[in-house]
Write an enzyme that holds these catalytic residues in place. Structure first.
Site, PDB file in Angstrom:
ATOM      1  CG  ASP A  86      -1.771   1.235   1.320  1.00 14.69           C
ATOM      2  OD1 ASP A  86      -2.637   1.444   0.455  1.00 14.69           O
ATOM      3  OD2 ASP A  86      -1.561   2.004   2.281  1.00 14.69           O
ATOM      4  NE  ARG A 131     -10.256  13.086  -9.167  1.00 16.94           N
ATOM      5  CZ  ARG A 131     -11.131  12.791  -8.205  1.00 16.94           C
ATOM      6  NH1 ARG A 131     -12.419  12.702  -8.473  1.00 16.94           N
ATOM      7  NH2 ARG A 131     -10.718  12.585  -6.977  1.00 16.94           N
ATOM      8  CE  LYS A 132     -11.896   5.365 -12.980  1.00 19.94           C
ATOM      9  NZ  LYS A 132     -12.701   4.414 -13.773  1.00 19.94           N
TER      10      LYS A 132
END
Length: 162
Positions: A86, A131-132
């Site tokens: 992460d 935005r991805k």
């Protein structure tokens, strides 16, 4: 100790050297205290992490999984591996110039990761669509692949940035 050393005593110095063509990357100066869960204790017994960039500006990390990451006896907990993925994959997007939050993180665990081992995380932005931001990464040592992941990051709207 060398970067290829597999065992390290808790509290002892750990060699987190990068490859000769990597340059040290000061991640905290980019994103501040948000790295405190994984990278927050550089001399702790949970994780020790040092970030680098290669000639193509892709993000790499050398990571030591300490005794406080243990899940199955002698091995890192899957949640510890997920936390590293992460942070590392999200940070790859930040390092590429995108202020993001993680929208989706998929991890495939490939092998159990022994604790007190230094491993390498490679991560890179593979696509940008509005935005991805899609980031891929893998956690390995030598020929052993411990985990690989895909992270869909979403850029933060400017009014939400501080």
């Amino acid at each position: 100790m060398t970067a290829s050393s597999e065992e390290h005593a808790a509290g002892a110095a750990v060699d987190l050297s990068g490859a000769p063509d990597w340059t040290l990357f000061d991640a905290p100066s980019l994103v501040g205290d948000s790295l405190r869960f994984v990278s927050g204790q550089p001399d702790g017994d949970r994780f020790r992490v040092r970030y680098f960039r290669d000639a193509e500006q892709h993000l790499h990390a050398r990571i030591w999984f300490g005794p406080e990451t243990e899940g199955p006896p002698g091995h890192a907990h899957g949640g510890a591996v997920a936390a590293v993925m992460d942070e590392g994959l999200g940070l790859a997007a930040w390092a590429a110039g995108y202020a993001i939050v993680v929208g989706n993180l998929n991890i495939s665990f490939r092998a159990m990761l022994p604790i007190q081992k230094v491993v390498t995380l490679e991560s890179r932005v593979v696509s940008v669509e509005g935005r991805k931001i899609m980031v891929h990464g893998r956690l390995f040592c030598g020929d052993t692949l411990f985990a690989e992941g895909q992270c869909l990051c979403i850029t933060i709207k400017k009014e939400n940035q501080s």
